[in-house]
Structure formats: structure tokens, C-alpha cells
Design a protein around this motif. Structure first.
Motif, PDB file in Angstrom:
ATOM      1  N   SER A  98      -3.377 -10.038  -1.763  1.00  0.00           N
ATOM      2  CA  SER A  98      -2.887  -9.215  -0.581  1.00  0.00           C
ATOM      3  C   SER A  98      -2.245  -9.975   0.580  1.00  0.00           C
ATOM      4  O   SER A  98      -2.548 -11.057   0.767  1.00  0.00           O
ATOM      5  CB  SER A  98      -4.234  -8.468  -0.099  1.00  0.00           C
ATOM      6  N   ASP A  99      -1.468  -9.253   1.256  1.00  0.00           N
ATOM      7  CA  ASP A  99      -0.721 -10.093   2.218  1.00  0.00           C
ATOM      8  C   ASP A  99      -1.687 -10.091   3.703  1.00  0.00           C
ATOM      9  O   ASP A  99      -1.292 -10.714   4.509  1.00  0.00           O
ATOM     10  CB  ASP A  99       0.759  -9.120   2.671  1.00  0.00           C
ATOM     11  N   ASN A 100      -2.758  -9.281   3.550  1.00  0.00           N
ATOM     12  CA  ASN A 100      -3.635  -9.354   4.689  1.00  0.00           C
ATOM     13  C   ASN A 100      -4.808 -10.023   4.470  1.00  0.00           C
ATOM     14  O   ASN A 100      -5.611  -9.761   3.515  1.00  0.00           O
ATOM     15  CB  ASN A 100      -4.099  -7.822   5.194  1.00  0.00           C
ATOM     16  N   GLY A 114     -10.408  -4.829   3.890  1.00  0.00           N
ATOM     17  CA  GLY A 114      -9.026  -4.931   4.540  1.00  0.00           C
ATOM     18  C   GLY A 114      -8.444  -3.762   4.729  1.00  0.00           C
ATOM     19  O   GLY A 114      -7.119  -3.895   4.913  1.00  0.00           O
ATOM     20  N   THR A 115      -8.965  -2.644   4.284  1.00  0.00           N
ATOM     21  CA  THR A 115      -8.502  -1.390   4.495  1.00  0.00           C
ATOM     22  C   THR A 115      -9.086  -0.385   5.644  1.00  0.00           C
ATOM     23  O   THR A 115      -9.988  -0.708   6.150  1.00  0.00           O
ATOM     24  CB  THR A 115      -8.624  -0.541   3.331  1.00  0.00           C
ATOM     25  N   GLU A 120      -7.044  -2.677  -1.417  1.00  0.00           N
ATOM     26  CA  GLU A 120      -7.039  -3.615  -0.103  1.00  0.00           C
ATOM     27  C   GLU A 120      -5.763  -3.397   0.798  1.00  0.00           C
ATOM     28  O   GLU A 120      -4.616  -3.202   0.168  1.00  0.00           O
ATOM     29  CB  GLU A 120      -7.404  -5.074  -0.263  1.00  0.00           C
ATOM     30  N   ASN A 121      -5.959  -3.855   2.080  1.00  0.00           N
ATOM     31  CA  ASN A 121      -4.784  -3.694   2.826  1.00  0.00           C
ATOM     32  C   ASN A 121      -4.112  -2.294   2.833  1.00  0.00           C
ATOM     33  O   ASN A 121      -2.730  -2.339   2.811  1.00  0.00           O
ATOM     34  CB  ASN A 121      -3.952  -4.669   2.734  1.00  0.00           C
ATOM     35  N   ASN A 173      -1.457  -2.522   0.068  1.00  0.00           N
ATOM     36  CA  ASN A 173      -0.501  -2.839   0.826  1.00  0.00           C
ATOM     37  C   ASN A 173       0.480  -1.371   1.016  1.00  0.00           C
ATOM     38  O   ASN A 173       1.625  -1.433   1.552  1.00  0.00           O
ATOM     39  CB  ASN A 173       0.613  -3.890   0.479  1.00  0.00           C
ATOM     40  N   ASP A 233      -7.207  -9.930   6.634  1.00  0.00           N
ATOM     41  CA  ASP A 233      -8.443  -9.202   7.401  1.00  0.00           C
ATOM     42  C   ASP A 233      -9.347  -8.726   6.184  1.00  0.00           C
ATOM     43  O   ASP A 233      -8.947  -7.704   5.391  1.00  0.00           O
ATOM     44  CB  ASP A 233      -7.890  -8.016   8.083  1.00  0.00           C
ATOM     45  N   ARG A 234     -10.622  -9.186   6.281  1.00  0.00           N
ATOM     46  CA  ARG A 234     -11.349  -8.473   5.180  1.00  0.00           C
ATOM     47  C   ARG A 234     -12.582  -7.325   5.424  1.00  0.00           C
ATOM     48  O   ARG A 234     -13.520  -7.302   4.937  1.00  0.00           O
ATOM     49  CB  ARG A 234     -12.355  -9.671   4.434  1.00  0.00           C
TER      50      ARG A 234
END
Length: 226
Positions: A65-67, A89-90, A106-107, A125, A69-70
């Protein structure tokens, strides 16, 4: 340690890891697992046998994922059905509904008052606007953007890799603009744009951009007068 107020209702065999924050009047079903770093707002309902806050697992052929943040955030008033899985991350907005067996990677952002139907999949994403509806068994590919008030019918499928891994390609899902409606079993190719308030007929294959305020159907999808 996790923060669990006395107003929380926990089912049998619920697992809550450390660093989880749970708001007031939250209900969590039997056998559900809330993983580290998850934040749950007030008045959230979570069904049985869910897993929330999953850390993505990848191998050398899979992208990350690009993010970084978890933290999984589920805001107030949201309802999560049974056997759902939501990754870290979502961010899930207020008063969202997530159906049984749904999977959200995620994300992902799902904004306020949207609906993710039974067994629908939202890949990494992706951004889902307010008041959107994603119906049963729809597949939202990674890197998709849906603006507000978009309707996705049952079994709609999208893709984000033009060459299916055969050569290098920047992954790019569809852009679906405000008020657009996609009929059941339609297929959207990578990077296509569906214009504002446009309608895509059932079973259509969208291979190129569709302008605003039109109806398109067929294989490939072509516009016609409403």
C-alpha cells in the motif's frame, strides 16, 4: 492496554488486542477479532466472526500500500455485518453500512452514509464518496475513485491493470463521477471515467471514457439518447 468503556457489549470469545480504542455503546458480536491499533467510534455495531484491523501480507510479486498508516478508523454509527474483514490503514465514515462477508482492503476511504453490500470487495487505495451504494458481489478494483451518490449494481467488475501483468503499467482504476449509476454485471476497464449522472446499462463493457449525463450500453459500451 485498550480502552473499553462499560457501555460496550462484547460477544462470547471476542478478542481485542492492545492499543484498541472503543467508543460508547458499541456492540461486538461473537468470535470477532479486533486487532492492534483499531479505533471504533460511538454507537458502532459489529457482527459475528469479523476481523478488523488486518495488517496486509505481501510477497515479492505483490505491491505494498502507498499508505504507511496502520490504524483502522471506524466512525460513529457505522454497522458492520457478519464475517466481514476490514484492513488496517482504512477509514470508514459515519453511518456507513458494511454487509455480511464484505472485504475492505488497506488504505481505503469510505465516506459517510455509504453502503457496501453483501460479499462486495473494495481493494486497496480506493476512495468511496458519501451516499454511495455498492451492491452484492461487486468488485471495486484497487486505485478506484467514486465521487458522491454513485450507484454500483450487483456483480459489477472493474480492473486496474491494462496489460494484466504482462508489462509495466501504472495501476489505475476507474473514476466514477458524482451521481453516476452502473448496472449489474457491467465491466469497467482500467482508467476509464464515467461522467456525472451518466448511466451504464447492465452487462456493458466500458472500454473508453463516458461523458456526463448520457446513457451507455452494449459491448463495447456506446451512448444513446435517453
Amino acid at each position: 492496554m485498550s480502552s473499553i468503556p462499560e457501555t460496550a457489549q462484547l460477544g462470547n470469545h471476542t478478542v481485542i488486542e492492545d492499543d484498541v480504542v472503543i467508543g460508547n455503546n458499541v456492540s461486538i458480536g461473537h468470535n470477532t477479532v479486533i486487532l492492534r491499533g483499531t479505533w471504533i467510534g460511538d454507537d458502532v455495531t459489529i457482527g459475528n466472526n469479523c476481523v478488523l484491523g488486518i495488517r496486509p501480507a505481501v510477497n515479492q510479486r505483490m505491491r505494498k500500500s502507498d499508505n504507511e498508516d496502520r490504524q483502522l478508523i471506524i466512525q460513529s454509527g457505522t454497522k458492520v455485518g457478519h464475517l466481514a474483514s476490514v484492513y488496517s490503514g482504512t477509514k470508514i465514515g459515519r453511518n456507513v453500512f458494511i454487509g455480511d462477508h464484505a472485504s475492505i482492503r488497506e488504505n481505503v476511504l469510505i465516506d459517510d452514509k455509504s453502503v457496501v453490500g453483501r460479499a462486495a470487495i473494495v481493494e486497496l487505495n480506493s476512495k468511496i464518496g458519501k451516499f454511495c451504494t455498492i451492491q452484492t458481489l461487486a468488485y471495486i478494483t484497487g486505485d478506484t475513485t467514486m465521487e458522491d451518490n454513485v450507484f454500483i449494481g450487483p456483480c459489477v467488475s472493474m480492473s486496474n491493470d491494462k496489460y494484466m501483468g504482462a508489462k509495466s503499467f501504472t495501476l489505475n482504476g476507474p473514476l466514477i463521477k458524482m451521481g453516476a449509476k452502473i448496472g449489474n454485471n457491467a465491466s469497467l476497464l482500467p482508467g476509464v471515467t464515467i461522467g456525472r449522472n451518466s448511466i451504464i446499462g447492465a452487462g456493458a463493457a466500458v472500454t473508453r471514457d463516458i461523458e456526463n449525463n448520457v446513457t451507455a450500453a452494449g459491448v463495447p459500451a456506446t451512448k444513446f439518447n435517453r
